[in-house]
Design an enzyme around this catalytic site. Structure first.
Site, PDB file in Angstrom:
ATOM      1  N   LYS A  92       0.825  -1.114  -0.129  1.00  0.00           N
ATOM      2  CA  LYS A  92       0.135  -0.094   0.201  1.00  0.00           C
ATOM      3  C   LYS A  92       0.764   1.115   0.186  1.00  0.00           C
ATOM      4  O   LYS A  92       2.023   1.201   0.436  1.00  0.00           O
ATOM      5  CB  LYS A  92      -0.910  -0.009   1.449  1.00  0.00           C
ATOM      6  CG  LYS A  92      -2.165   0.768   1.098  1.00  0.00           C
ATOM      7  CD  LYS A  92      -3.344   0.084   0.391  1.00  0.00           C
ATOM      8  CE  LYS A  92      -4.328   1.328  -0.010  1.00  0.00           C
ATOM      9  NZ  LYS A  92      -5.572   0.485  -0.477  1.00  0.00           N
ATOM     10  N   ASP A 114      -6.939   4.423  -4.959  1.00  0.00           N
ATOM     11  CA  ASP A 114      -7.586   4.183  -3.546  1.00  0.00           C
ATOM     12  C   ASP A 114      -8.027   5.579  -3.332  1.00  0.00           C
ATOM     13  O   ASP A 114      -8.352   6.569  -4.245  1.00  0.00           O
ATOM     14  CB  ASP A 114      -6.535   3.784  -2.316  1.00  0.00           C
ATOM     15  CG  ASP A 114      -7.320   3.505  -1.108  1.00  0.00           C
ATOM     16  OD1 ASP A 114      -8.068   2.656  -1.014  1.00  0.00           O
ATOM     17  OD2 ASP A 114      -7.141   4.420   0.029  1.00  0.00           O
TER      18      ASP A 114
HETATM   19  P1  NDP Z   1     -12.596   8.292  -3.197  1.00  0.00           P
HETATM   20  O1  NDP Z   1     -11.734   9.187  -3.040  1.00  0.00           O
HETATM   21  O2  NDP Z   1     -13.375   7.957  -4.578  1.00  0.00           O
HETATM   22  O3  NDP Z   1     -13.840   8.466  -2.340  1.00  0.00           O
HETATM   23  C1  NDP Z   1     -13.852   8.605  -0.905  1.00  0.00           C
HETATM   24  C2  NDP Z   1     -15.082   8.955  -0.189  1.00  0.00           C
HETATM   25  O4  NDP Z   1     -15.023   8.919   1.259  1.00  0.00           O
HETATM   26  C3  NDP Z   1     -15.582  10.349  -0.640  1.00  0.00           C
HETATM   27  O5  NDP Z   1     -16.798  10.475  -0.586  1.00  0.00           O
HETATM   28  C4  NDP Z   1     -14.806  11.074   0.760  1.00  0.00           C
HETATM   29  O6  NDP Z   1     -15.248  12.341   0.801  1.00  0.00           O
HETATM   30  C5  NDP Z   1     -15.124  10.046   1.773  1.00  0.00           C
HETATM   31  N1  NDP Z   1     -13.927  10.257   2.721  1.00  0.00           N
HETATM   32  C6  NDP Z   1     -12.526  10.240   2.614  1.00  0.00           C
HETATM   33  N2  NDP Z   1     -11.972  10.642   3.672  1.00  0.00           N
HETATM   34  C7  NDP Z   1     -12.967  10.875   4.558  1.00  0.00           C
HETATM   35  C8  NDP Z   1     -13.051  11.072   6.030  1.00  0.00           C
HETATM   36  N3  NDP Z   1     -11.728  11.412   6.637  1.00  0.00           N
HETATM   37  N4  NDP Z   1     -14.123  11.304   6.678  1.00  0.00           N
HETATM   38  C9  NDP Z   1     -15.398  11.323   6.021  1.00  0.00           C
HETATM   39  N5  NDP Z   1     -15.466  10.956   4.674  1.00  0.00           N
HETATM   40  C10 NDP Z   1     -14.380  10.859   3.876  1.00  0.00           C
HETATM   41  O7  NDP Z   1     -12.082   6.741  -2.460  1.00  0.00           O
HETATM   42  P2  NDP Z   1     -12.627   5.400  -2.716  1.00  0.00           P
HETATM   43  O8  NDP Z   1     -14.380   5.465  -2.922  1.00  0.00           O
HETATM   44  O9  NDP Z   1     -11.800   4.525  -3.695  1.00  0.00           O
HETATM   45  O10 NDP Z   1     -12.478   4.776  -1.369  1.00  0.00           O
HETATM   46  C11 NDP Z   1     -13.369   4.608  -0.307  1.00  0.00           C
HETATM   47  C12 NDP Z   1     -13.015   3.615   0.793  1.00  0.00           C
HETATM   48  O11 NDP Z   1     -13.052   2.170   0.175  1.00  0.00           O
HETATM   49  C13 NDP Z   1     -11.534   3.612   1.401  1.00  0.00           C
HETATM   50  O12 NDP Z   1     -11.667   3.155   2.629  1.00  0.00           O
HETATM   51  C14 NDP Z   1     -10.741   2.813   0.451  1.00  0.00           C
HETATM   52  O13 NDP Z   1      -9.620   2.336   1.030  1.00  0.00           O
HETATM   53  C15 NDP Z   1     -11.755   1.692   0.254  1.00  0.00           C
HETATM   54  N6  NDP Z   1     -11.245   0.790  -1.112  1.00  0.00           N
HETATM   55  C16 NDP Z   1     -11.226   1.404  -2.297  1.00  0.00           C
HETATM   56  C17 NDP Z   1     -11.161   0.512  -3.252  1.00  0.00           C
HETATM   57  C18 NDP Z   1     -11.093   1.117  -4.654  1.00  0.00           C
HETATM   58  O14 NDP Z   1     -11.041   0.057  -5.639  1.00  0.00           O
HETATM   59  N7  NDP Z   1     -11.076   2.300  -4.898  1.00  0.00           N
HETATM   60  C19 NDP Z   1     -10.768  -0.795  -3.000  1.00  0.00           C
HETATM   61  C20 NDP Z   1     -10.864  -1.511  -1.826  1.00  0.00           C
HETATM   62  C21 NDP Z   1     -11.230  -0.608  -0.539  1.00  0.00           C
HETATM   63  P3  NDP Z   1     -14.658  13.870   0.475  1.00  0.00           P
HETATM   64  O15 NDP Z   1     -15.015  13.927  -1.082  1.00  0.00           O
HETATM   65  O16 NDP Z   1     -15.291  14.891   1.224  1.00  0.00           O
HETATM   66  O17 NDP Z   1     -13.077  13.501   0.790  1.00  0.00           O
END
Ligand code: NDP
Length: 448
Positions: free
Chosen positions: A128, A168
């Site tokens: 990671k 991510d």
């Molecule tokens: P994105 O950057 O596309 O979206 C993240 C989302 O989570 C946004 O809505 C963001 O809001 C919100 N967010 C991020 N940080 C915070 C925080 N500190 N508090 C509240 N909301 C927050 O990321 P992903 O959708 O790719 O990832 C989301 C989760 O899924 C993560 O935990 C990631 O590790 C996990 N994941 C992702 C994978 C992938 O293929 N993308 C695979 C497996 C797991 P804002 O816009 O306000 O920051």
């Protein structure tokens, strides 16, 4: 679950050495607390110091990323890559660009990734990486300069047979494109060194959708097999509005459910009529907007800036898809009071240990992130295969493979849990099944 003296001693050692990395310690404690029966079953683990090695990354790199913003000022961020475990394949795991990124976050994500990748059944080790860089509010040119500076250092540590990063939080198609271009320029080679690429330069169909879709395939399997039920007619609460949340919403709707929430780090929207996916995508995917705009555009929706109140919305199924520790014990109690039956994690470690206790002690089926959200890395593994063969599969073919992999992850977790007489305990099952696979490979390869 009671812990063996060996596990107790490893946990004490982890507290001493990594007590200043709370998220990493949380992940290690959760996993080690659930694998006692598997560890007790094989004395070779203790003799070969297997757990000591299992929680210690093979390599951890931290580096300076200096870049110039649009005003001509030099900015400096921290870059990281953890290469946690390569026993079953090249390191594989995403890059996260978010201001909260630090050593603890990267190590917890890398540790979880080892088990997750093992569960997919594909030959991928765990890694990671990321940076405390915040892409929000930056111009495309600034994001490009940052990505180029980041890759200028990272490229010396990665390669298609060594370590294959992906996206991510904060790293989507735009960032992967800039990172890939810089790798190609420096190394003078086209290779499948990153996944999550666009289709025009070696990406896989269904990779964008994979984590959210896979989460729903896994959840549907849990409902089918353990409750003789399905998504059909259910009310679903989903947090986040990024890649995972948007495609989980899409698939849950296709499977006949009504998704009633979406959120970002500022707040959440509740739409009792069901989230309008076109509007959600227009705001979040096409325009990088804020979720508040949804309530401005949809009259049936309300917005609240109390982000964690999202879990007070009544739902049959909850899919936390934003970030770590976003769902605490109090929120879990609210969900249970309102009748939640299943909680499956799209994000990594979104439920606190207290929340997990509440779910487990109230008979809520709980699917941990390392199993439920493994669809993203699974299709990344399929993207690596397609790159190696220099061919590409259709959306349908890739999606069918994804479905099979998610069903396989449920089956392995359920089998492992059943072997130790707790068939509904999908958390212990996932931890044991993933651990056994990695531990076998580590034992076979000697003390490394
Ligand atoms: P994105 O950057 O596309 O979206 C993240 C989302 O989570 C946004 O809505 C963001 O809001 C919100 N967010 C991020 N940080 C915070 C925080 N500190 N508090 C509240 N909301 C927050 O990321 P992903 O959708 O790719 O990832 C989301 C989760 O899924 C993560 O935990 C990631 O590790 C996990 N994941 C992702 C994978 C992938 O293929 N993308 C695979 C497996 C797991 P804002 O816009 O306000 O920051």
């Amino acid at each position: 679950m009671s812990k063996s003296p060996y596990i107790e001693s490893i946990l004490r050692q982890a507290e001493l050495r990594d007590g200043d990395k709370p998220e990493f310690l949380q992940a290690v404690t959760e996993v080690l607390s659930t694998i006692t029966p598997a560890v007790d079953a094989n004395p070779a683990f203790e003799q070969t110091g297997l757990l000591e090695r299992f929680i210690e990354p093979e390599r951890f790199v931290q580096f300076r990323v200096a870049w110039v913003d649009d005003e001509g000022r030099t900015r400096v961020n921290r870059g990281y890559r953890v290469q946690f475990n390569s026993a079953i394949g090249p390191y594989k795991g995403g890059l996260r660009f978010h201001p909260t990124v630090n050593e603890s976050i990267i190590k917890f994500l890398g540790f979880e990734q080892v088990l997750k990748n093992a569960l997919t059944g594909l030959p991928m080790g765990g890694g990671k990486g990321g940076s405390d860089f915040d892409p929000k509010g930056k111009s495309d040119a600034e994001v490009m300069r940052f990505c180029q500076a980041f890759m200028t250092e990272l490229q010396r540590h990665i390669g298609p047979d060594t370590d294959v990063p992906a996206g991510d939080i904060g790293v989507g198609g735009r960032e992967i494109g800039f990172l890939f271009g810089q790798y190609k320029r420096i190394r003078d080679e086209w290779s499948g060194v990153l996944t999550g690429k666009a289709l025009s330069y070696g990406g896989s169909l269904a990779r964008t959708e994979a984590t959210g879709y896979g989460l729903c395939y896994y959840t549907e399997e849990v409902l089918n097999k353990l409750r003789d039920d399905s998504f059909e007619g259910k009310t679903v609460a989903i947090s986040g509005s990024g890649n995972v949340a948007v495609f989980a919403t899409e698939k849950a709707q296709q499977l006949g459910a009504k998704v009633v929430t979406a959120s970002d780090s500022n707040g959440y929207v509740y739409d009792p009529n069901g989230i309008n996916l076109d509007i959600l995508k227009d705001i979040k995917v096409d325009h990088r907007g804020r979720i508040k705009e949804y309530a401005d555009r949809v009259s049936s929706a309300t917005y609240s800036d109390k982000r964690t109140d999202i879990w007070t919305v009544p739902a049959d199924i909850a899919l936390p898809c934003a970030t770590q520790n976003e769902l605490d014990g109090e929120s879990a109690k609210k969900l249970v009071e309102n009748g939640v039956k299943v909680v499956c994690e799209g994000a990594n470690m979104p439920s606190t240990p207290e929340a997990i206790d509440v779910f487990r002690s109230n008979g809520v089926l709980y699917g941990p992130g390392k199993a439920a959200n493994a669809g993203g890395v699974a299709v990344s593994g399929l993207e690596m295969s397609q790159n190696s063969y220099r061919l590409s599969w259709s959306f349908e073919e890739t999606d069918n493979r994804l479905k099979d992999i998610m069903k396989g992850i449920f089956a392995q977790s359920h089998d492992a849990a059943s072997r130790f007489s707790t068939p509904d305990d999908l958390m212990s099952g996932a931890n044991i099944a993933g651990f056994e696979k990695v531990a076998d490979a580590m034992l076979a390869q000697g003390v490394l």
